[in-house]
Design an enzyme around this catalytic site. Structure first.
Site, short mmCIF file in Angstrom:
data_model
loop_
_atom_site.label_atom_id
_atom_site.label_comp_id
_atom_site.label_asym_id
_atom_site.label_seq_id
_atom_site.Cartn_x
_atom_site.Cartn_y
_atom_site.Cartn_z
N HIS A 1 0.86 -1.18 0.00
CA HIS A 1 0.00 0.00 0.00
C HIS A 1 0.89 1.23 0.00
O HIS A 1 2.02 1.20 0.51
CB HIS A 1 -0.87 -0.05 1.25
CG HIS A 1 -1.97 0.97 1.33
ND1 HIS A 1 -1.73 2.29 1.67
CD2 HIS A 1 -3.31 0.87 1.15
CE1 HIS A 1 -2.88 2.94 1.69
NE2 HIS A 1 -3.85 2.10 1.37
N GLN B 1 -4.57 -5.26 6.88
CA GLN B 1 -5.45 -6.31 6.36
C GLN B 1 -5.25 -7.64 7.07
O GLN B 1 -5.86 -8.65 6.71
CB GLN B 1 -5.20 -6.50 4.85
CG GLN B 1 -5.42 -5.26 4.02
CD GLN B 1 -6.86 -4.79 3.99
OE1 GLN B 1 -7.79 -5.56 4.25
NE2 GLN B 1 -7.06 -3.51 3.70
N LYS C 1 -11.02 -0.96 10.09
CA LYS C 1 -11.15 -2.15 9.26
C LYS C 1 -11.54 -3.37 10.10
O LYS C 1 -11.75 -4.46 9.55
CB LYS C 1 -9.84 -2.43 8.52
CG LYS C 1 -9.44 -1.32 7.54
CD LYS C 1 -8.15 -1.66 6.84
CE LYS C 1 -7.60 -0.48 6.03
NZ LYS C 1 -8.44 -0.14 4.87
N CYS D 1 -4.75 2.39 -3.77
CA CYS D 1 -3.53 2.93 -3.14
C CYS D 1 -2.35 2.00 -3.34
O CYS D 1 -1.54 1.77 -2.44
CB CYS D 1 -3.75 3.19 -1.65
SG CYS D 1 -4.98 4.46 -1.30
N ASP E 1 2.93 -4.08 8.08
CA ASP E 1 1.66 -3.40 7.84
C ASP E 1 0.56 -4.43 8.03
O ASP E 1 0.32 -5.27 7.17
CB ASP E 1 1.65 -2.83 6.41
CG ASP E 1 0.29 -2.26 6.00
OD1 ASP E 1 -0.66 -2.32 6.81
OD2 ASP E 1 0.19 -1.76 4.87
#
Length: 406
Positions: free
Chosen positions: A121, A201, A224, A361, A198
């Site tokens: 991302h 997700q 999220k 993104c 990261d």
């Protein structure tokens, strides 16, 4: 998992969009919020709205207890050793920027290497581009396999004695690729590099154990994972965080302020300058309670069932390209032949189906895929096989609408 009961907890799902029952397939962008989270925010603002830490009155004490209680819930959720390692941020973007600025710029020099992947991302690319420009470090990329995965052999060849930071997504927001974080952490640590994950997700969809992953930093967002927007978390190893300078300066994060110099509070508060995101943290705590009640393993299992069903249905369609590996997290990114993804999303929206269209993104990844944009359907604990059937029917209508190009 009682799917019907779970869906009843999300008021927004009980509505029609453009004359059709809503099918929400955009949870990778942001998840919907259960009643318990909405009520937690309402209760805070109605009953004990106050600033935290600085007051001795009753409302301030209640707010502080709830705010710091949420930090403890996060600690348990990711299995951190101590709440000193749990820093509240505005989201994954702020968390990664904090590491890139406070750790990266202080520890990188000319000739050092930052290793990332083309699937990242923008929030896990641009901060490292800027850190490299500021320090003279070099940005390197682990190459992708043809299916959008990375091989440990390529990772081992890219991570060298000059590597100081490895920054990688736990799960790709485009491909659904689940990266082997634990093994990559081992490769990074072999060369005395730190690994920044990261987890935007990852954390909403699977059980996270930062100690087992052996990562040095892990960043994720609340919105999220059923929590409000504007709240996120940075986990870091205590010794690394202690040696990092704050990213933002002001109230709350100070110990003593003199005319020409100041000192900082201890962890985690030295990284939380200004009035913190109190309501967001409380909402995140409520979201974690909700997810724990459902069970993270149950959520993972359910998403795998839904995405497998969707892959089976979509892969039989003519004129569709699906991007990413066969084994994936709960999302599918695709394009219909000769139909722009925005057109696909527009037709689906007319059928009450919400999907995401664009570059997500991830422009470097779009160029690697040799497309300008894609459509993405992403699933969460409240989605059903019937949602997938509606998606398939909507795509068939899209093909019919643009029939002259097929």
């Amino acid at each position: 998992m009682d799917l019907h009961a779970i869906r009843q907890e999300f008021p927004i799902l009980d509505q029609e969009v453009n004359g059709h029952p809503l099918v929400y397939l955009d949870s990778s962008a942001t998840s919907q919020k259960p009643k318990s989270v909405i009520e937690a925010l309402d209760t805070y603002y109605r009953q004990y709205n106050s600033n935290v830490h600085r007051g001795v009155h009753t409302l301030g004490t209640r707010a502080t207890d709830k705010y710091e209680g949420a930090r403890e819930k996060v600690r348990k959720f990711i299995n951190a050793e101590t709440t000193k390692q749990v820093i509240f941020t505005r989201g994954t973007t702020t968390a990664i920027n904090t590491v890139a600025y406070s750790y990266g710029r202080a520890n990188l020099t000319e000739g050092d290497e930052i290793v990332i992947t083309p699937m990242e991302h923008h929030s896990n690319i641009i901060p490292w581009q800027q850190a490299a420009k500021a320090t003279g470090a070099t940005l390197k990329y682990i190459p992708l396999q043809s299916d959008g995965t990375i091989s440990l052999e390529d990772a081992a060849n890219t991570i060298t004695a000059n590597t100081k930071i490895v920054a990688i997504s736990h799960v790709s927001n485009v491909l659904g690729t689940v990266n082997p974080i634990k093994q990559i952490a081992e490769l990074a640590h072999k060369h005395n590099a730190v690994i920044v994950v990261d987890g935007a997700q990852g954390a909403p969809h699977m059980k996270i154990d930062v100690q087992d992953l052996n990562c040095d930093f892990y960043a994720f967002s609340g919105h999220k994972m059923c929590a409000p927007t504007g709240i996120g978390v940075l986990y870091g190893r205590k010794n690394l965080l202690e040696n990092m300078e704050p990213f933002e300066f002001g109230g709350e994060m100070i110990d003593f302020v003199n005319l020409y110099d100041s000192t900082w509070k201890e962890l985690p508060w030295k990284f939380e300058g200004g009035t913190p995101i109190i309501a967001g943290a409380i909402g995140l705590g409520a979201a974690i309670d909700f997810l724990n009640e459902v069970g993270m393993d149950n959520i993972t299992e359910h998403e795998q069932k839904i995405v497998s069903y969707a892959m089976e249905k979509l892969s039989t369609m003519d004129g569709i390209t699906i991007f990413g590996p066969e084994k994936r997290a709960g999302l599918i990114t695709f394009n219909l032949d000769d139909v722009h993804p925005h057109d696909t999303a527009t037709v689906l929206d007319a059928e009450g189906i919400a999907v995401r269209a664009g570059h997500h993104c991830a422009q470097p990844l779009m160029r690697w895929l040799e497309v300008t944009a894609t459509a993405r359907a992403s699933f969460y604990l409240y989605n059903t096989e019937e949602d997938v059937d509606r998606l398939v029917d909507g795509l068939l209508k899209t093909k019919e609408y643009f029939g002259d190009v097929f």
